[in-house]
Design a protein around this motif. Structure first.
Motif, mmCIF file in Angstrom:
data_model
loop_
_atom_site.group_PDB
_atom_site.id
_atom_site.type_symbol
_atom_site.label_atom_id
_atom_site.label_comp_id
_atom_site.label_asym_id
_atom_site.label_seq_id
_atom_site.Cartn_x
_atom_site.Cartn_y
_atom_site.Cartn_z
ATOM 1 N N ALA A 29 0.838 -1.192 0.000
ATOM 2 C CA ALA A 29 0.000 0.000 0.000
ATOM 3 C C ALA A 29 0.876 1.246 0.000
ATOM 4 C CB ALA A 29 -0.910 0.003 1.223
ATOM 5 N N PRO A 30 0.466 2.289 -0.718
ATOM 6 C CA PRO A 30 1.251 3.531 -0.751
ATOM 7 C C PRO A 30 1.247 4.228 0.599
ATOM 8 C CG PRO A 30 -0.313 3.419 -2.577
ATOM 9 C CD PRO A 30 -0.679 2.326 -1.622
ATOM 10 N N ARG A 31 2.237 5.090 0.785
ATOM 11 C CA ARG A 31 2.345 5.873 2.003
ATOM 12 C C ARG A 31 2.320 7.358 1.647
ATOM 13 N NH1 ARG A 31 7.308 3.126 5.435
ATOM 14 N NH2 ARG A 31 6.428 1.022 5.640
ATOM 15 N N PRO A 32 1.458 8.129 2.280
ATOM 16 C CA PRO A 32 1.450 9.568 2.015
ATOM 17 C C PRO A 32 2.613 10.257 2.713
ATOM 18 C CG PRO A 32 -0.180 9.032 3.681
ATOM 19 C CD PRO A 32 0.386 7.716 3.206
ATOM 20 N N GLY A 33 3.026 11.398 2.140
ATOM 21 C CA GLY A 33 4.061 12.215 2.758
ATOM 22 C C GLY A 33 5.364 12.227 1.999
ATOM 23 N N GLY A 34 6.241 13.119 2.396
ATOM 24 C CA GLY A 34 7.567 13.205 1.813
ATOM 25 C C GLY A 34 7.621 14.009 0.530
ATOM 26 N N ARG A 35 8.822 14.080 -0.020
ATOM 27 C CA ARG A 35 9.068 14.802 -1.269
ATOM 28 C C ARG A 35 9.665 13.831 -2.276
ATOM 29 N NH1 ARG A 35 13.589 19.500 -1.771
ATOM 30 N NH2 ARG A 35 14.656 17.877 -0.585
ATOM 31 N N LEU A 36 9.058 13.735 -3.434
ATOM 32 C CA LEU A 36 9.531 12.854 -4.491
ATOM 33 C C LEU A 36 10.302 13.681 -5.506
ATOM 34 C CD1 LEU A 36 9.467 9.968 -5.687
ATOM 35 C CD2 LEU A 36 7.412 10.648 -6.937
ATOM 36 N N ARG A 37 11.580 13.334 -5.703
ATOM 37 C CA ARG A 37 12.457 14.108 -6.587
ATOM 38 C C ARG A 37 12.920 13.228 -7.750
ATOM 39 N NH1 ARG A 37 16.828 15.066 -2.155
ATOM 40 N NH2 ARG A 37 16.320 12.848 -2.036
ATOM 41 N N LEU A 38 12.798 13.766 -8.959
ATOM 42 C CA LEU A 38 13.158 13.017 -10.157
ATOM 43 C C LEU A 38 14.174 13.792 -10.977
ATOM 44 C CD1 LEU A 38 9.781 12.888 -9.739
ATOM 45 C CD2 LEU A 38 10.047 11.213 -11.555
ATOM 46 N N ALA A 39 15.150 13.072 -11.532
ATOM 47 C CA ALA A 39 16.109 13.644 -12.475
ATOM 48 C C ALA A 39 15.828 13.060 -13.852
ATOM 49 C CB ALA A 39 17.544 13.336 -12.043
ATOM 50 N N VAL A 40 15.702 13.924 -14.854
ATOM 51 C CA VAL A 40 15.350 13.478 -16.207
ATOM 52 C C VAL A 40 16.280 14.119 -17.221
ATOM 53 C CG1 VAL A 40 12.925 13.141 -15.585
ATOM 54 C CG2 VAL A 40 13.661 15.346 -16.523
ATOM 55 N N PRO A 41 16.392 13.523 -18.416
ATOM 56 C CA PRO A 41 17.190 14.135 -19.473
ATOM 57 C C PRO A 41 16.483 15.370 -20.037
ATOM 58 C CG PRO A 41 16.750 11.802 -19.898
ATOM 59 C CD PRO A 41 15.827 12.229 -18.821
ATOM 60 N N ARG A 42 17.172 16.083 -20.899
ATOM 61 C CA ARG A 42 16.557 17.216 -21.596
ATOM 62 C C ARG A 42 15.921 16.694 -22.884
ATOM 63 N NH1 ARG A 42 20.469 21.435 -21.548
ATOM 64 N NH2 ARG A 42 19.448 22.198 -19.655
ATOM 65 N N ASP A 43 14.792 16.009 -22.732
ATOM 66 C CA ASP A 43 14.133 15.383 -23.876
ATOM 67 C C ASP A 43 12.614 15.543 -23.826
ATOM 68 O OD1 ASP A 43 13.508 13.776 -21.754
ATOM 69 O OD2 ASP A 43 14.155 11.890 -22.675
ATOM 70 N N GLY A 44 12.134 16.501 -23.053
ATOM 71 C CA GLY A 44 10.696 16.690 -22.919
ATOM 72 C C GLY A 44 10.087 15.958 -21.740
ATOM 73 N N SER A 45 10.887 15.158 -21.030
ATOM 74 C CA SER A 45 10.355 14.393 -19.902
ATOM 75 C C SER A 45 9.857 15.296 -18.783
ATOM 76 C CB SER A 45 11.424 13.441 -19.362
ATOM 77 O OG SER A 45 11.772 12.467 -20.313
ATOM 78 N N LEU A 46 10.539 16.416 -18.554
ATOM 79 C CA LEU A 46 10.100 17.322 -17.493
ATOM 80 C C LEU A 46 8.673 17.795 -17.754
ATOM 81 C CD1 LEU A 46 11.933 20.140 -15.670
ATOM 82 C CD2 LEU A 46 9.823 20.684 -16.863
ATOM 83 N N GLU A 47 8.420 18.271 -18.968
ATOM 84 C CA GLU A 47 7.088 18.768 -19.304
ATOM 85 C C GLU A 47 6.051 17.653 -19.223
ATOM 86 O OE1 GLU A 47 9.855 19.553 -20.862
ATOM 87 O OE2 GLU A 47 9.920 21.729 -20.511
ATOM 88 N N GLN A 48 6.425 16.458 -19.646
ATOM 89 C CA GLN A 48 5.495 15.339 -19.621
ATOM 90 C C GLN A 48 5.088 14.990 -18.188
ATOM 91 O OE1 GLN A 48 7.095 11.523 -20.805
ATOM 92 N NE2 GLN A 48 5.173 10.942 -21.782
ATOM 93 N N VAL A 49 6.063 14.872 -17.306
ATOM 94 C CA VAL A 49 5.765 14.528 -15.917
ATOM 95 C C VAL A 49 5.029 15.671 -15.227
ATOM 96 C CG1 VAL A 49 6.789 13.998 -13.674
ATOM 97 C CG2 VAL A 49 7.689 12.915 -15.746
ATOM 98 N N ALA A 50 5.460 16.907 -15.475
ATOM 99 C CA ALA A 50 4.833 18.052 -14.818
ATOM 100 C C ALA A 50 3.370 18.184 -15.215
ATOM 101 C CB ALA A 50 5.600 19.324 -15.166
#
Length: 278
Positions: A29-50
């Motif tokens: 089961a998922p747990r609420p809370g915390g900060r999830l940080r992701l590193a992505v290439p410069r390929d449009g992934s940032l915009e897609q996830v955001a």
């Protein structure tokens, strides 16, 4: 067998599907809370996830691969599957406080490129109709495709620092192609089902070696397409779909849904609202 393309694997979501096939998951089961940080290439992934975190669509494919309601609470098609009616949820507001209405959904659908749609119209404050040139019983699935999102007045193609959606996360700070940070919306209609982290952050790190280093040193929790040499044997990480073909790497404290559908993977932009910090 040909070598898998790690970039194609990440963007297509095959990584998540293969992860499910292996039965790998962190928690039941998922747990609420915390900060999830992701590193992505410069390929449009940032915009897609955001955009996947900030916006919702009429329908969505759940992490279990099943079509389910999102902004559209119910829908039905005519006998020939040409005439479709959708009823929107009544408890949804945009991040600026405006209530979601049928006019917003109609304007958004008109902005999408959905083959076969010949007419979209408002039929009530929370109701809309979509008419197709030919019958298509799979229309609700097509409406769940990435990018088919609903914005106020149909405004969906706007800079990240000005986006206003109905998603589980509200933009706090954004710089196109570089950085995105958002906070969970209190009282969101998906509470208890998605949007587990208190906040999410997406960083664009062009170099795969630096992405691996950022994950290894604890600056991020998930890295897309990292350099394997920077991680293998140098810490406790999960590799998706495998050690041989790393599309995504994550700290072992990052949780993923137990079941992941093959038709609409987590990497379609929903990773931010569906993954969690253990």
């Amino acid at each position: 067998m040909t070598r898998l393309d790690r970039r194609a694997l990440f963007t297509s979501g095959a990584a998540a599907a293969l992860l499910a096939a292996t039965g790998v998951s962190l928690e039941a089961a998922p747990r609420p809370g915390g900060r999830l940080r992701l590193a992505v290439p410069r390929d449009g992934s940032l915009e897609q996830v955001a955009r996947g975190a900030v916006f919702d669509g009429l329908t969505e494919i759940g992490p279990d691969g099943v079509l389910r309601p999102e902004l559209a609470e119910i829908w039905h098609g005519g006998a020939d599957a040409r005439d479709w009616r959708f009823e929107l949820r009544g408890d949804v507001a945009f991040h600026d406080g405006r209530a979601l209405g049928a006019a917003d959904a109609v304007a958004s659908v008109q902005a999408w490129d959905v083959p076969g749609v010949v007419r979209v119209e408002v039929t009530g404050p929370k109701s809309l109709r979509i008419e197709l040139a030919e019958g298509n019983p799979h229309l609700p699935y097509h409406l769940a495709a990435p990018g088919r999102i609903v914005g106020p007045g149909g405004e969906i193609d706007v800079p990240l620092d000005r986006v206003v959606g109905t998603g589980a996360y509200r933009v706090e700070q954004a710089q196109a192609g570089r950085h995105f940070r958002a906070a969970r919306v209190d009282g969101h209609y998906k509470a208890g089902r998605a949007g587990w982290a208190d906040s999410i952050e997406v960083l664009v790190i062009p170099d795969e070696s630096v992405r691996a280093e950022a994950l290894r040193d604890g600056f991020v929790d998930v890295a897309a397409l990292p350099a394997p040499a920077g991680l293998l044997g140098r810490g406790e990480f999960r590799y998706h779909p495998s050690v041989e073909e790393i599309a995504l790497a994550a700290h072992r404290g990052v949780g993923v849904p137990r079941v992941i559908g093959r038709q609409a993977p987590l990497d379609d932009g929903r990773i931010a609202e569906r993954w969690w910090i253990g």
